[in-house]
Write an enzyme that holds these catalytic residues in place. Structure first.
Site, mmCIF file in Angstrom:
data_model
loop_
_atom_site.group_PDB
_atom_site.id
_atom_site.type_symbol
_atom_site.label_atom_id
_atom_site.label_comp_id
_atom_site.label_asym_id
_atom_site.label_seq_id
_atom_site.Cartn_x
_atom_site.Cartn_y
_atom_site.Cartn_z
ATOM 1 N N TYR A 39 0.832 -1.202 0.000
ATOM 2 C CA TYR A 39 0.000 0.000 0.000
ATOM 3 C C TYR A 39 0.864 1.247 0.000
ATOM 4 O O TYR A 39 2.084 1.196 0.221
ATOM 5 C CB TYR A 39 -0.935 0.015 1.212
ATOM 6 C CG TYR A 39 -0.251 0.326 2.535
ATOM 7 C CD1 TYR A 39 -0.360 1.590 3.108
ATOM 8 C CD2 TYR A 39 0.506 -0.634 3.201
ATOM 9 C CE1 TYR A 39 0.259 1.893 4.314
ATOM 10 C CE2 TYR A 39 1.120 -0.351 4.406
ATOM 11 C CZ TYR A 39 1.001 0.920 4.953
ATOM 12 O OH TYR A 39 1.638 1.206 6.149
ATOM 13 N N ARG A 58 8.127 4.040 -4.734
ATOM 14 C CA ARG A 58 8.132 3.080 -3.623
ATOM 15 C C ARG A 58 7.078 2.008 -3.832
ATOM 16 O O ARG A 58 7.300 0.836 -3.501
ATOM 17 C CB ARG A 58 7.918 3.793 -2.286
ATOM 18 C CG ARG A 58 8.089 2.853 -1.088
ATOM 19 C CD ARG A 58 8.065 3.578 0.231
ATOM 20 N NE ARG A 58 6.791 4.243 0.471
ATOM 21 C CZ ARG A 58 6.535 4.979 1.551
ATOM 22 N NH1 ARG A 58 7.465 5.148 2.476
ATOM 23 N NH2 ARG A 58 5.361 5.561 1.707
ATOM 24 N N ARG A 106 -7.506 -20.562 -1.323
ATOM 25 C CA ARG A 106 -6.548 -20.365 -0.233
ATOM 26 C C ARG A 106 -5.428 -21.399 -0.313
ATOM 27 O O ARG A 106 -5.634 -22.603 -0.099
ATOM 28 C CB ARG A 106 -7.236 -20.445 1.135
ATOM 29 C CG ARG A 106 -6.285 -20.065 2.271
ATOM 30 C CD ARG A 106 -6.892 -20.259 3.646
ATOM 31 N NE ARG A 106 -5.985 -19.783 4.680
ATOM 32 C CZ ARG A 106 -4.933 -20.467 5.142
ATOM 33 N NH1 ARG A 106 -4.656 -21.681 4.657
ATOM 34 N NH2 ARG A 106 -4.158 -19.952 6.079
ATOM 35 N N HIS A 108 -0.885 -21.202 0.251
ATOM 36 C CA HIS A 108 0.230 -20.307 0.527
ATOM 37 C C HIS A 108 1.030 -19.965 -0.732
ATOM 38 O O HIS A 108 1.525 -18.849 -0.862
ATOM 39 C CB HIS A 108 1.161 -20.921 1.585
ATOM 40 C CG HIS A 108 0.632 -20.820 2.978
ATOM 41 N ND1 HIS A 108 -0.482 -21.502 3.393
ATOM 42 C CD2 HIS A 108 1.063 -20.103 4.051
ATOM 43 C CE1 HIS A 108 -0.724 -21.224 4.668
ATOM 44 N NE2 HIS A 108 0.203 -20.373 5.087
ATOM 45 N N LYS A 154 6.495 -1.990 2.014
ATOM 46 C CA LYS A 154 5.322 -1.341 2.622
ATOM 47 C C LYS A 154 4.134 -2.290 2.473
ATOM 48 O O LYS A 154 3.226 -2.098 1.656
ATOM 49 C CB LYS A 154 5.040 0.016 1.974
ATOM 50 C CG LYS A 154 4.150 0.920 2.840
ATOM 51 C CD LYS A 154 4.174 2.332 2.336
ATOM 52 C CE LYS A 154 3.261 3.246 3.167
ATOM 53 N NZ LYS A 154 3.734 3.419 4.541
ATOM 54 N N GLU A 186 12.925 2.224 13.868
ATOM 55 C CA GLU A 186 11.929 3.254 13.541
ATOM 56 C C GLU A 186 10.782 3.194 14.528
ATOM 57 O O GLU A 186 10.787 2.388 15.467
ATOM 58 C CB GLU A 186 11.416 3.049 12.118
ATOM 59 C CG GLU A 186 10.811 1.682 11.881
ATOM 60 C CD GLU A 186 10.526 1.403 10.409
ATOM 61 O OE1 GLU A 186 10.604 2.335 9.594
ATOM 62 O OE2 GLU A 186 10.211 0.250 10.085
ATOM 63 N N LEU A 210 11.506 0.890 7.027
ATOM 64 C CA LEU A 210 10.755 1.332 5.856
ATOM 65 C C LEU A 210 11.282 2.698 5.451
ATOM 66 O O LEU A 210 11.283 3.632 6.261
ATOM 67 C CB LEU A 210 9.261 1.424 6.150
ATOM 68 C CG LEU A 210 8.420 1.989 5.008
ATOM 69 C CD1 LEU A 210 8.418 1.029 3.818
ATOM 70 C CD2 LEU A 210 6.994 2.274 5.455
#
Length: 297
Positions: A39, A58, A106, A108, A154, A186, A210
């Site tokens: 995101y 990014r 579903r 992995h 992110k 951070e 990040l």
């Protein structure tokens, strides 16, 4: 209705603009099942996105890191962002963009190449830090960094950050400052900046941090202000004895830290390094809006 969200809030989902409350995805979307997505959050000032090219760069890096094909070009992303701005309730807002791997059984392992990514965007109010917060500063507590080892992505998989942020909430603080093996990483939702001896220090850009969009901006502002800038490992002792601490993020811009673990940082009030960086930040926003250096923003 979505609690706490205006009924006419706007969204974008897979090629369509619609009301946020009308946006629906499958429960088998891998973003919902696995947190398999990335995101971005873009601040918008009076209808103008701030550092949009850096946000898109990014986003491309994050998509590439988790091997999701880019669903659209930078130009198409800009059209989506502009469409959301035009439909926003206010000219100053936050644009949230999210891409997940899409809807699949579903499992992995990655699904086949015929699965299309889910592309979502929405607007939300942008309440800029007020004068009181700029002058009073924020409070931090220190905690160990217990998140995964790909913090440079992110990712929508934010449980580690959520738990870290709640530690601050439980302690009555505004944020956390995290350390891994005695070294600064951070905050839960921000980057941390250290001022010592007139220099600005920041942890190196690696998989433990990040790279906030303000990472590059703060380096630019420091250079413009004549403040020596060092990107290197920063020890816990350097943080605890700093002349000044600051946080930066899309929503909080850059703010001073007044207290860490109940003890004042420096004199407990914003220092000269913060003041010069804050002035530079405000000039960048004024320039974005085509206003003079001293104009209110």
């Amino acid at each position: 209705m979505i609690p706490g969200v205006p009924g006419d809030s706007q969204a974008y989902l897979n090629g369509e603009f619609l009301r946020l409350q009308d946006a629906k995805i499958s429960v088998l979307d891998r973003g919902f099942i696995f947190g398999d997505g990335v995101y971005e959050v873009v601040p918008v000032y009076e209808g103008r996105p701030f550092r949009m090219p850096e946000h898109l760069a990014r986003l491309r890096r994050s998509l590439g890191a988790i091997r999701i094909p880019a669903p659209m070009s930078d130009e198409a992303w800009q059209e989506v962002v502009q469409g959301l701005i035009e439909r926003s309730l206010t000219p100053s807002c936050l644009i949230y963009l999210q891409v997940t791997r899409g809807v699949a059984k579903r499992d992995h392992g990655f699904p086949g190449e015929d699965i299309a990514p889910t592309v979502f965007g929405m607007t939300s109010p942008f309440v800029r830090p007020d004068r009181t917060l700029r002058e009073k500063g924020v409070t931090l507590i220190s905690i160990p960094d217990e998140r995964w080892l790909h913090c440079d992505i992110k990712s929508v998989s934010l449980l580690g950050n959520v738990l870290a942020k709640q530690r601050a909430v439980d302690a009555g603080a505004d944020e956390v400052v995290q350390f891994r093996d005695g070294m600064l990483t951070e905050g839960a939702t921000c980057n941390i900046w250290v001022a010592a001896g007139g220099r600005l220090l920041a942890p190196p850009k690696n998989h433990l941090v990040l790279e906030g969009i303000r990472y590059g901006l703060m380096a630019e502002l420091a250079e413009e202000a004549g403040i020596p800038f060092e990107m290197r490992p920063v020890t816990r002792a350097e943080v605890e004895t700093a002349d000044e601490l600051m946080i930066s993020s899309a929503t909080r811009e850059v703010l001073p830290v007044s207290m860490l673990d109940g003890k004042p940082i420096g004199g407990g009030t914003p220092g000269p390094v913060y003041s010069r960086l804050r002035e530079g930040y405000d000039r960048r926003i004024a320039a974005l809006l085509g206003k003079g250096a001293g104009a209110p923003i």
